[in-house]
Design an enzyme around this catalytic site. Sequence first.
Site, PDB file in Angstrom:
ATOM      1  N   ASP A 233      -1.989  -4.612  14.035  1.00  0.00           N
ATOM      2  CA  ASP A 233      -1.603  -6.150  13.788  1.00  0.00           C
ATOM      3  C   ASP A 233      -0.361  -6.763  14.720  1.00  0.00           C
ATOM      4  O   ASP A 233      -0.564  -7.965  14.725  1.00  0.00           O
ATOM      5  CB  ASP A 233      -1.707  -6.266  12.317  1.00  0.00           C
ATOM      6  CG  ASP A 233      -2.921  -6.002  11.607  1.00  0.00           C
ATOM      7  OD1 ASP A 233      -3.791  -6.012  12.203  1.00  0.00           O
ATOM      8  OD2 ASP A 233      -2.924  -5.568  10.466  1.00  0.00           O
ATOM      9  N   ASP A 257       2.648 -10.477  14.428  1.00  0.00           N
ATOM     10  CA  ASP A 257       2.028 -11.051  13.289  1.00  0.00           C
ATOM     11  C   ASP A 257       2.963 -11.425  12.250  1.00  0.00           C
ATOM     12  O   ASP A 257       3.885 -12.294  12.263  1.00  0.00           O
ATOM     13  CB  ASP A 257       1.082 -10.019  12.897  1.00  0.00           C
ATOM     14  CG  ASP A 257       0.015 -10.706  11.909  1.00  0.00           C
ATOM     15  OD1 ASP A 257       0.040 -11.746  11.423  1.00  0.00           O
ATOM     16  OD2 ASP A 257      -0.781  -9.794  11.036  1.00  0.00           O
ATOM     17  N   ASP A 261       4.268  -7.228   5.830  1.00  0.00           N
ATOM     18  CA  ASP A 261       2.966  -7.385   5.010  1.00  0.00           C
ATOM     19  C   ASP A 261       2.998  -6.167   3.937  1.00  0.00           C
ATOM     20  O   ASP A 261       3.273  -4.891   4.059  1.00  0.00           O
ATOM     21  CB  ASP A 261       1.862  -6.999   6.063  1.00  0.00           C
ATOM     22  CG  ASP A 261       1.515  -8.510   6.750  1.00  0.00           C
ATOM     23  OD1 ASP A 261       2.362  -9.280   6.657  1.00  0.00           O
ATOM     24  OD2 ASP A 261       0.274  -8.552   7.228  1.00  0.00           O
ATOM     25  N   ARG A 313       6.196 -18.576   4.505  1.00  0.00           N
ATOM     26  CA  ARG A 313       5.908 -17.323   3.913  1.00  0.00           C
ATOM     27  C   ARG A 313       6.966 -16.315   3.588  1.00  0.00           C
ATOM     28  O   ARG A 313       7.356 -15.511   4.502  1.00  0.00           O
ATOM     29  CB  ARG A 313       4.665 -16.612   4.954  1.00  0.00           C
ATOM     30  CG  ARG A 313       3.437 -17.341   4.970  1.00  0.00           C
ATOM     31  CD  ARG A 313       2.379 -16.260   5.717  1.00  0.00           C
ATOM     32  NE  ARG A 313       0.989 -17.014   5.539  1.00  0.00           N
ATOM     33  CZ  ARG A 313       0.021 -16.632   6.111  1.00  0.00           C
ATOM     34  NH1 ARG A 313       0.272 -15.246   6.557  1.00  0.00           N
ATOM     35  NH2 ARG A 313      -1.138 -17.062   6.043  1.00  0.00           N
TER      36      ARG A 313
END
Length: 436
Positions: A233, A257, A261, A313
């Site tokens: 990713d 990305d 995560d 985010r």
Amino acid sequence: MVSTKLGLIFCVSFAVLIPSLWANIAEFDDYWQQRADEAKKAALEAYHPNPEEVTEQINTHVNEALDGTNSTRRSLKKYSGPCLATNPIDRCWRCKKNWANRRKRLAKCVLGFGRKTTGGLRGRYYIVTDPSDNDMINPKPGTLRHAVIQKQPLWIIFAHSMVIKLSQELLMTSDKTIDARGADVHIAYGAGISIQFVNNVIIHGLHIHDTVTKQGGMIRDSVSHMGIRTVSDGDGISIFGSTNIWLDHLSMSNCQDGLIDVVQGSTGITISNSHFTNHNDVMLFGASDTYDGDKVMQITLAFNHFGRGLVQRMPRCRWGFVHVVNNDYTHWLMYAIGGSQHPTIISQGNRFIAPPNLAAKEVTKRHYAAEDQWKSWTWRSEGDLMMNGAFFVQTGNPSNRRPNKKLGMIKAKPGTFVTRLTRFSGALKCKAGQTC
């Protein structure tokens, strides 16, 4: 009863997974099935049925560690004075000149939901001497890739400063510490780090930036197994179905990305003392609105600096419980903290400095839900410092009515203390025989 319900959630969630959710694994063979089963069991064991008992623990340590100034000004000058351990995690190890001879003391310092993480504490030291990453099937001894696939616990350190350009994603195994203190180590210009279906990992002191997607192929993921991976990713660090993870004193920026995560039922995680800059989608906690296995997700964000060039985010959450405590949010362009699928977000003692844009003053953003849905989500702001017009839209149970609140819960230090608590965020310049 709690364990039974969570077990049912996990069983149903794992059963309905489609192949695209298996995080770059082209063939989900018996080896990966065993790792997934072990990870599921570890997640259930790590899940705390009363998460605010954990938030109380870290709040208590913060209050014990702090005294003195509570200036709201962030110094632009590089500090050159005597060692200052300004928060309880750093106080545990930083200002001790013998840190290089007692590296493993670090494993006793983690707080928050990752508090059970010990990494390679019970293993030997492994010294990385070679920054190359040329052989994915038979990694060269002395390289980082060779270190992280070993079966036994290891405390991985570096012989000297280096830039490691990963040819493919770095697949870690359980019970490892990557400890970059004493060297200037960059994971950059190649793939990132994947922590997939493992337990008990510490990553400390790395610079991770400019990571990119890679095409995949045959990659060894342990000394006894290799398999075909699909396209990665481009995340800096991907935590997938893993438990007891501590990320500390990282400097991260500009990954293709996300920077970090955390997905697929990962839990027992602390992200602390790190500095994030120059990125759009900074952190994603929970990747799917349909995967309710992330209900077990419990994450602590503590003493981090969200700095220049960030957009959104910080984090973006689904499901789960996230404790955001004593972080410094000095920059964002869209919003700071967002989410969907009713995550619980407790924001305590952070500083939020809103951007000039009048449309971006709100700290929070609810995704894909009408107000009559999200107004019941528990998103609370307690002791936060709002500057330049920043505001946090609170919903759900206030602290005195939350069902799992422990009596006598000590509040985090207020946001006015944040500049001190986060003063030394990011990778540190440590030298053996000197304080960091």
